[in-house]
Write an enzyme that holds these catalytic residues in place. Sequence first.
Site, PDB file in Angstrom:
ATOM      1  N   PHE A 149       0.813  -1.225   0.000  1.00 42.12           N
ATOM      2  CA  PHE A 149       0.000   0.000   0.000  1.00 42.12           C
ATOM      3  C   PHE A 149       0.844   1.270   0.000  1.00 42.12           C
ATOM      4  CE2 PHE A 149       0.910  -0.056   4.559  1.00 42.12           C
ATOM      5  CZ  PHE A 149       1.048   1.296   4.824  1.00 42.12           C
ATOM      6  N   LYS A 173      -1.239  -7.130  -9.246  1.00 38.18           N
ATOM      7  CA  LYS A 173      -2.195  -7.257  -8.137  1.00 38.18           C
ATOM      8  C   LYS A 173      -1.799  -6.187  -7.122  1.00 38.18           C
ATOM      9  CE  LYS A 173      -3.102  -8.408  -4.418  1.00 38.18           C
ATOM     10  NZ  LYS A 173      -3.589  -7.413  -3.428  1.00 38.18           N
ATOM     11  N   GLU A 176      -4.959  -3.661  -1.887  1.00 39.41           N
ATOM     12  CA  GLU A 176      -6.410  -3.407  -1.861  1.00 39.41           C
ATOM     13  C   GLU A 176      -6.730  -2.110  -1.112  1.00 39.41           C
ATOM     14  OE1 GLU A 176      -4.651  -5.777  -0.563  1.00 39.41           O
ATOM     15  OE2 GLU A 176      -5.492  -6.588   1.304  1.00 39.41           O
ATOM     16  N   SER A 226       5.365  -6.952   3.323  1.00 41.96           N
ATOM     17  CA  SER A 226       5.919  -7.229   4.657  1.00 41.96           C
ATOM     18  C   SER A 226       6.709  -8.545   4.653  1.00 41.96           C
ATOM     19  CB  SER A 226       4.768  -7.307   5.662  1.00 41.96           C
ATOM     20  OG  SER A 226       3.888  -8.345   5.271  1.00 41.96           O
ATOM     21  N   CYS A 281       9.488   1.817   3.453  1.00 41.74           N
ATOM     22  CA  CYS A 281      10.394   0.715   3.809  1.00 41.74           C
ATOM     23  C   CYS A 281      11.809   1.230   3.991  1.00 41.74           C
ATOM     24  CB  CYS A 281      10.364  -0.370   2.751  1.00 41.74           C
ATOM     25  SG  CYS A 281      11.105   0.171   1.223  1.00 41.74           S
TER      26      CYS A 281
HETATM   27  P1  NAD Z   1       1.568  -6.616   3.011  1.00 40.37           P
HETATM   28  O1  NAD Z   1       2.604  -7.683   3.077  1.00 40.37           O
HETATM   29  O2  NAD Z   1       0.471  -6.647   4.009  1.00 40.37           O
HETATM   30  O3  NAD Z   1       0.858  -6.623   1.565  1.00 40.37           O
HETATM   31  C1  NAD Z   1       1.599  -6.651   0.376  1.00 40.37           C
HETATM   32  C2  NAD Z   1       0.781  -7.350  -0.700  1.00 40.37           C
HETATM   33  O4  NAD Z   1       0.538  -8.706  -0.304  1.00 40.37           O
HETATM   34  C3  NAD Z   1      -0.592  -6.712  -0.938  1.00 40.37           C
HETATM   35  O5  NAD Z   1      -0.863  -6.698  -2.316  1.00 40.37           O
HETATM   36  C4  NAD Z   1      -1.534  -7.634  -0.184  1.00 40.37           C
HETATM   37  O6  NAD Z   1      -2.825  -7.680  -0.765  1.00 40.37           O
HETATM   38  C5  NAD Z   1      -0.859  -8.981  -0.270  1.00 40.37           C
HETATM   39  N1  NAD Z   1      -1.133  -9.826   0.893  1.00 40.37           N
HETATM   40  C6  NAD Z   1      -1.352  -9.413   2.160  1.00 40.37           C
HETATM   41  N2  NAD Z   1      -1.579 -10.476   2.967  1.00 40.37           N
HETATM   42  C7  NAD Z   1      -1.473 -11.583   2.193  1.00 40.37           C
HETATM   43  C8  NAD Z   1      -1.584 -12.986   2.451  1.00 40.37           C
HETATM   44  N3  NAD Z   1      -1.847 -13.467   3.678  1.00 40.37           N
HETATM   45  N4  NAD Z   1      -1.422 -13.836   1.426  1.00 40.37           N
HETATM   46  C9  NAD Z   1      -1.158 -13.384   0.188  1.00 40.37           C
HETATM   47  N5  NAD Z   1      -1.057 -12.054  -0.124  1.00 40.37           N
HETATM   48  C10 NAD Z   1      -1.197 -11.168   0.872  1.00 40.37           C
HETATM   49  O7  NAD Z   1       2.338  -5.214   3.054  1.00 40.37           O
HETATM   50  P2  NAD Z   1       1.719  -3.750   3.155  1.00 40.37           P
HETATM   51  O8  NAD Z   1       1.197  -3.547   4.535  1.00 40.37           O
HETATM   52  O9  NAD Z   1       0.843  -3.487   2.017  1.00 40.37           O
HETATM   53  O10 NAD Z   1       3.044  -2.875   2.954  1.00 40.37           O
HETATM   54  C11 NAD Z   1       3.914  -2.530   4.008  1.00 40.37           C
HETATM   55  C12 NAD Z   1       5.073  -3.499   4.108  1.00 40.37           C
HETATM   56  O11 NAD Z   1       5.784  -3.531   2.870  1.00 40.37           O
HETATM   57  C13 NAD Z   1       6.102  -3.059   5.133  1.00 40.37           C
HETATM   58  O12 NAD Z   1       6.549  -4.196   5.822  1.00 40.37           O
HETATM   59  C14 NAD Z   1       7.218  -2.449   4.305  1.00 40.37           C
HETATM   60  O13 NAD Z   1       8.486  -2.471   4.909  1.00 40.37           O
HETATM   61  C15 NAD Z   1       7.182  -3.331   3.096  1.00 40.37           C
HETATM   62  N6  NAD Z   1       7.780  -2.682   1.931  1.00 40.37           N
HETATM   63  C16 NAD Z   1       9.006  -3.134   1.527  1.00 40.37           C
HETATM   64  C17 NAD Z   1       9.629  -2.527   0.456  1.00 40.37           C
HETATM   65  C18 NAD Z   1      10.969  -2.993  -0.011  1.00 40.37           C
HETATM   66  O14 NAD Z   1      11.381  -2.593  -1.090  1.00 40.37           O
HETATM   67  N7  NAD Z   1      11.690  -3.816   0.721  1.00 40.37           N
HETATM   68  C19 NAD Z   1       9.013  -1.467  -0.208  1.00 40.37           C
HETATM   69  C20 NAD Z   1       7.752  -1.052   0.223  1.00 40.37           C
HETATM   70  C21 NAD Z   1       7.145  -1.669   1.305  1.00 40.37           C
END
Ligand code: NAD
Length: 495
Positions: A149, A173, A176, A226, A281
Amino acid sequence: MHKIHHLVDGQPMVGASGRTSPVYNPATGEQTGELDLADVGEVDAIVASARKAFEEWKNLSVAKRTRLMFRFRELVDSNANEIAQRLTAEHGKVTSDSMGEVARAIENIEYACGLAEHLKGGYNENASTGVDVYTVQRPLGVVAGITPFNFPAMVPLWMIPNAVACGNTFVLKPSEKDPSAPMFIAELFQEAGFPPGVLNVVHGDKVAVDRLLEHPDVKAVSFVGSTPIAKYVHQTASANGKRVQALAGAKNHMVVLPDADLDMAADAAVSAAYGSAGERCMAISVAVAVGGIGDELVDAVRVRMDKLSIGSGTDPASEMGPLVTREHRDKVARYIGIGADEGATVVVDGRDTRFEGDGFFIGTTLIDNVTTDMTVYRDEIFGPVLCVVRADTYQEAVDLISANPWGNGTAIFTRDGGAARQFQEDADAGMVGINVPVPVPVGYHSFGGWKDSLFGDTTIYGPEGFRFYTRPKVITSRWPDPAESTVNLGFPQNN
Ligand code: NAD
C-alpha cells in the site's frame, strides 16, 4: 461510492465473485470506494488474456516497444498531478510526497526507454576456429507483480516498465488499500498504445495472490510487502517452479557519530522518520547515537518535531498526513504504550496530539533509551515513531546493524571521510547512505535489501530488473567454409 474493477484486455472487468473490499480516505475516515476482489476463475481469465497477448508482444520490434515506452513516459509525466491526487486521497501522504513518488516512478520508465541498450546480448567471434557464440535475452512469459500500500504508484512502476520492455506481459495485483492510482496508471498505459493484455490488473486478497503463485502460466513473481508475506510468496512461488523476487520489511538504522553536523543529522532524522508518516520501507526507525551526542540529538529532533505540521495531505501546509487505515493507526498507538511499559523513555508521545474529525491521524513519537530486547526495537512499527539507541562506540553501532535480522537501508552521519568509508564496508545492509538518510537508488541502479529484507536472488529495477525479467539463450554457430562451396562464389580458393 466509487467502484473499482479489474482491467483485462484494456477494458474494465466487473468482478463476479461477490466479494469486495472498502477503500477509505484516511484524512476523513470516510469510505470512498469499493474494490472487487477476484476469485480463482477471474484470476485464470486475466492470466489467459496476458498469455494470449504474450505471443505477439514478445516479437514486437525493439523500435516499436521503445516508442510505446516513450509515449507512456510522457503520459505519466503530464498526468503527474492527477496520479498524485489519487495517491493522497487513498494513501493519505501529503501532496509533495505524492509528487515525489511520481517523479521516482518516472525514473523507472525512463530506464526502460533504453531497452535497446539493455537488451543487447553478447557476441564472441571465432570462439573456436569458424565458430561464433552469441547470447540473446529472451522474455519469460506472463509475470505477476504483487505490491504494497505504501507506494501504490512507484512500486508497480519498479516492475511494469522493465518487465514489458523485455517482452513479457504483466498481471498486477495492487494493494487493496489504495488501488486508484495504479488503475489510472494502467489506463495511461493503454492510452500510450500498448496492445490489450500486455498489462492487466487484478484486484484481490490472499485468494488472488495464491492463484497467481500456483498458476502454471505465471513464470515469475515480483513481490514487495511485509516480511512474513514475502517469505510465504517466495517459498510458495519457488515451490511452483517460478522465478521470484520478494522484497520485504525493514528496520533501518541511522548512525550519528559525535563529529556529525548536528543540524544536518536532526533534519535528516525528522524527515526520514516522519516523512509519509513513517510508512516507507526506507524510513529511519532507529537513530543510533554514538558517544556523547545522544542528548543533543534528542533535543534537536524534539525541537523540530514541535514545528512539524500534521494534517490532511491535500492541505499545502501539511508536512505529514494520516496513517493508511484506522487499524494501522491503532496498532502504532499500541506500540508506543508497549515502549513505555518496557522501560523506554517516551520523549514525545504521538497519542497525545489531538485531531479534529475521524481521520486516521496520530502525532509523531520519539522514544529514547531503547534497548535491543524491547518490542519497539524488534518489530517493524511502520509508523511515525523514531527510537533512539545509545551506543558507546562506532563498533557497537555497527554490531547492532549486523545483529538486526533486517538489512534494507542504513545511513551514517559524520564529517569524517575515513569513518564513512569504513561504514560503507562494514554496514550489513543492501543500501547505504553517507549523510543521506533515505538512500533509495536512482532508476539506473537497482534496489534491494539484505537478510530478511529480500527473499530471492535479484534486487529490483535497473540492470537487475532486466536480468530478472529475461532468460539468456546462447547460440553456437559454425558455417561451412565458403571457399569449399560447390558454387563458385569468387573466393580465391574457388578459382
Ligand atoms: P503486506 O505484506 O500486508 O501486503 C503486500 C501485498 O501482499 C498486498 O498486495 C496484499 O494484498 C498482499 N497480501 C497481504 N496479505 C497476504 C496474504 N496473507 N497472502 C497473500 N497475499 C497477501 O504489506 P503492506 O502492509 O501493504 O506494505 C507494508 C510493508 O511492505 C512493510 O513491511 C514495508 O516495509 C514493506 N515494503 C518493503 C519494500 C521494499 O522494497 N523492501 C518497499 C515497500 C514496502
